[in-house]
Design a protein around this motif. Structure first.
Motif, mmCIF file in Angstrom:
data_model
loop_
_atom_site.group_PDB
_atom_site.id
_atom_site.type_symbol
_atom_site.label_atom_id
_atom_site.label_comp_id
_atom_site.label_asym_id
_atom_site.label_seq_id
_atom_site.Cartn_x
_atom_site.Cartn_y
_atom_site.Cartn_z
ATOM 1 N N UNK A 32 30.454 -74.334 4.575
ATOM 2 C CA UNK A 32 30.038 -73.490 5.685
ATOM 3 C C UNK A 32 29.632 -74.332 6.892
ATOM 4 N N UNK A 33 29.098 -75.537 6.631
ATOM 5 C CA UNK A 33 28.716 -76.403 7.743
ATOM 6 C C UNK A 33 29.937 -76.767 8.591
ATOM 7 N N UNK A 34 31.049 -77.075 7.931
ATOM 8 C CA UNK A 34 32.279 -77.415 8.651
ATOM 9 C C UNK A 34 32.773 -76.234 9.459
ATOM 10 N N UNK A 35 32.763 -75.060 8.847
ATOM 11 C CA UNK A 35 33.216 -73.851 9.539
ATOM 12 C C UNK A 35 32.367 -73.569 10.771
ATOM 13 N N UNK A 36 31.065 -73.696 10.652
ATOM 14 C CA UNK A 36 30.170 -73.428 11.781
ATOM 15 C C UNK A 36 30.384 -74.437 12.903
ATOM 16 N N UNK A 37 30.566 -75.698 12.553
ATOM 17 C CA UNK A 37 30.824 -76.713 13.586
ATOM 18 C C UNK A 37 32.148 -76.462 14.278
ATOM 19 N N UNK A 38 33.185 -76.134 13.512
ATOM 20 C CA UNK A 38 34.494 -75.850 14.111
ATOM 21 C C UNK A 38 34.433 -74.624 15.015
ATOM 22 N N UNK A 39 33.700 -73.613 14.578
ATOM 23 C CA UNK A 39 33.571 -72.395 15.374
ATOM 24 C C UNK A 39 32.818 -72.668 16.672
ATOM 25 N N UNK A 40 31.743 -73.432 16.591
ATOM 26 C CA UNK A 40 30.987 -73.770 17.793
ATOM 27 C C UNK A 40 31.860 -74.533 18.795
ATOM 28 N N UNK A 41 32.628 -75.482 18.303
ATOM 29 C CA UNK A 41 33.514 -76.255 19.182
ATOM 30 C C UNK A 41 34.560 -75.348 19.825
ATOM 31 N N UNK A 42 35.147 -74.435 19.033
ATOM 32 C CA UNK A 42 36.177 -73.539 19.564
ATOM 33 C C UNK A 42 35.616 -72.590 20.621
ATOM 34 N N UNK A 43 34.361 -72.209 20.455
ATOM 35 C CA UNK A 43 33.733 -71.292 21.409
ATOM 36 C C UNK A 43 33.066 -72.015 22.579
ATOM 37 N N UNK A 44 33.055 -73.335 22.537
ATOM 38 C CA UNK A 44 32.408 -74.088 23.600
ATOM 39 C C UNK A 44 30.913 -73.926 23.615
ATOM 40 N N UNK A 45 30.327 -73.778 22.417
ATOM 41 C CA UNK A 45 28.893 -73.578 22.293
ATOM 42 C C UNK A 45 28.277 -74.712 21.487
ATOM 43 N N UNK A 46 26.971 -74.870 21.633
ATOM 44 C CA UNK A 46 26.234 -75.695 20.690
ATOM 45 C C UNK A 46 26.045 -74.902 19.406
ATOM 46 N N UNK A 47 26.025 -75.573 18.279
ATOM 47 C CA UNK A 47 25.903 -74.855 17.007
ATOM 48 C C UNK A 47 24.606 -74.050 16.935
ATOM 49 N N UNK A 48 23.594 -74.448 17.699
ATOM 50 C CA UNK A 48 22.337 -73.703 17.704
ATOM 51 C C UNK A 48 22.484 -72.329 18.337
ATOM 52 N N UNK A 49 23.586 -72.096 19.052
ATOM 53 C CA UNK A 49 23.850 -70.795 19.667
ATOM 54 C C UNK A 49 24.754 -69.918 18.811
ATOM 55 N N UNK A 50 25.194 -70.425 17.665
ATOM 56 C CA UNK A 50 26.051 -69.665 16.766
ATOM 57 C C UNK A 50 25.189 -68.854 15.805
ATOM 58 N N UNK A 51 25.516 -67.555 15.664
ATOM 59 C CA UNK A 51 24.801 -66.680 14.739
ATOM 60 C C UNK A 51 25.732 -66.254 13.612
ATOM 61 N N UNK A 52 25.338 -66.565 12.396
ATOM 62 C CA UNK A 52 26.059 -66.117 11.203
ATOM 63 C C UNK A 52 25.350 -64.895 10.637
ATOM 64 N N UNK A 53 26.109 -63.888 10.288
ATOM 65 C CA UNK A 53 25.563 -62.681 9.674
ATOM 66 C C UNK A 53 25.908 -62.673 8.189
ATOM 67 N N UNK A 54 24.953 -62.262 7.366
ATOM 68 C CA UNK A 54 25.164 -62.184 5.920
ATOM 69 C C UNK A 54 24.260 -61.100 5.351
ATOM 70 N N UNK A 55 24.637 -60.587 4.206
ATOM 71 C CA UNK A 55 23.768 -59.662 3.491
ATOM 72 C C UNK A 55 22.579 -60.418 2.904
ATOM 73 N N UNK A 56 21.419 -59.801 2.974
ATOM 74 C CA UNK A 56 20.192 -60.407 2.453
ATOM 75 C C UNK A 56 20.155 -60.215 0.939
ATOM 76 N N UNK A 57 20.789 -61.141 0.232
ATOM 77 C CA UNK A 57 20.891 -61.082 -1.216
ATOM 78 C C UNK A 57 20.524 -62.442 -1.817
ATOM 79 N N UNK A 58 19.989 -62.411 -3.022
ATOM 80 C CA UNK A 58 19.627 -63.653 -3.702
ATOM 81 C C UNK A 58 20.832 -64.571 -3.863
ATOM 82 N N UNK A 59 22.001 -64.009 -4.080
ATOM 83 C CA UNK A 59 23.208 -64.813 -4.280
ATOM 84 C C UNK A 59 23.599 -65.591 -3.019
ATOM 85 N N UNK A 60 23.030 -65.235 -1.877
ATOM 86 C CA UNK A 60 23.373 -65.897 -0.617
ATOM 87 C C UNK A 60 22.325 -66.928 -0.188
#
Length: 330
Positions: free
Chosen positions: A148-176
């Motif tokens: 997931x770290x690689x995906x987030x870095x690649x996404x931030x670069x593609x969007x021209x953002x710093x990774x601190x500006x990227x928001x990931x959404x997930x279900x609030x579950x113990x498995x996550x």
């Protein structure tokens, strides 16, 4: 609406017919908002959706539904709906977020997706690993097998953002818990939801949303619905079915013969061809406003309808006067 052999799933009139189906389910289930009765809310949505489908000019088969035939009154897998016309596959979630509706929490919605026969993945009711980003990004940006770290870095670069500006959404579950911790350690923000991962997948594809990426696991039927919506807006999505035992593997193999049930699923593996998607809000959330009543006979609904062929997204506000028409909106 007369049937013609030239009639296509992407016909504009059919798109409006689908909105009537999700509106009917939303209005009916909204009577149970905040009453703590999730099964009653879901049952009301199912009953209304089934009745509304009786007016739609298709010969539809539910391929993504709520259960098997012996679990009626759910819209079960294999059920036939529609008033007659072209053969279509239907994916339904009469009420995504039954708990959200019961507790009057955001993002409960009703939804339907439609494709020509054979174009939806026939998925059993198990978990699916999912990864979604929006449109206008480099092709093949995401890989569900990548850290997931690689995906987030690649996404931030593609969007021209710093990774601190990227928001990931997930279900609030113990498995996550590990997924969430790793995303935060990489520097991203994490938005957690109690329920409703189809809405989250759509949000990852909308410019006005705060969500940049949806990740994690949720229901496989909801994954197919999400894929239909993501197809319509040009986003990217990958998935993989998650099995608990060999019986589930064999069940998936029987529903999708000739394919490896454990394979990585691309967007077109889950929703092919021309696709329509419609959803109506039950409770107000990030994507849609909920049903609002004005006196005993008038309600307003807020819906989204999308077509993959044109990539058109329409938000529709409906005013329904029950003194002059039936509750199902037809």
């Amino acid at each position: 609406m007369p049937f013609s052999p030239k009639y296509k799933v992407t016909d504009r009139n059919l798109a409006l017919e689908l909105v009537r189906v999700t509106e009917a389910a939303a209005i009916s289930s909204s009577a149970w908002t905040g009453r703590g009765e999730k099964n009653e809310a879901d049952g009301a949505a199912v009953q209304a959706m089934r009745a509304a489908f009786d007016t739609v000019a298709i010969e539809g088969t539910v391929v993504i539904g709520e259960g098997e035939m012996d679990e009626a009154p759910m819209l079960y897998i294999g059920e036939k709906v529609g008033a007659g016309g072209p053969k279509m596959d239907i994916a339904v979630d009469p009420l995504e977020g039954t708990n959200l509706c019961a507790k009057d929490m955001p993002n409960a919605m009703t939804m339907v997706a439609l494709a020509e026969s054979g174009n939806f993945l026939h998925a059993p009711d198990i978990y699916m690993q999912k990864l979604v980003v929006g449109p206008n990004l480099p092709p093949d940006l995401i890989d569900i097998d990548a850290p997931i770290e690689t995906t987030l870095r690649d996404l931030a670069k593609a969007k021209g953002k710093d990774i601190s500006s990227i928001t990931m959404c997930a279900l609030d579950r113990e498995r996550h818990e590990e997924l969430i911790a790793r995303a935060r350690e990489a520097g991203a923000r994490v938005m957690l939801l109690t329920d409703g991962d189809v809405a989250a997948a759509i949000a990852a594809c909308m410019d006005e949303s705060r969500v940049d990426i949806y990740a994690g696991s949720g229901g496989a039927p909801e994954g197919v619905l999400a894929a239909a919506a993501v197809r319509c807006v040009g986003g990217q999505m990958q998935g993989r079915l998650m099995f608990e035992d060999e019986n589930q593997v064999e069940r998936a193999r029987s529903m999708d013969p000739g394919n490896d049930p454990t394979r990585k699923l691309g967007l077109h593996d889950m929703a092919r061809g021309d696709v329509l998607f419609s959803a109506t809000g039950v409770t107000t959330g990030t994507l849609l406003r909920g049903v609002r009543f004005y006196g005993p006979t008038v309600a307003r609904t807020h819906s989204i309808v999308m077509r993959s062929k044109s990539a058109t997204v329409r938000f529709i506000e409906g005013r329904h006067d029950f003194s002059t028409k039936t509750w199902a909106g037809h």
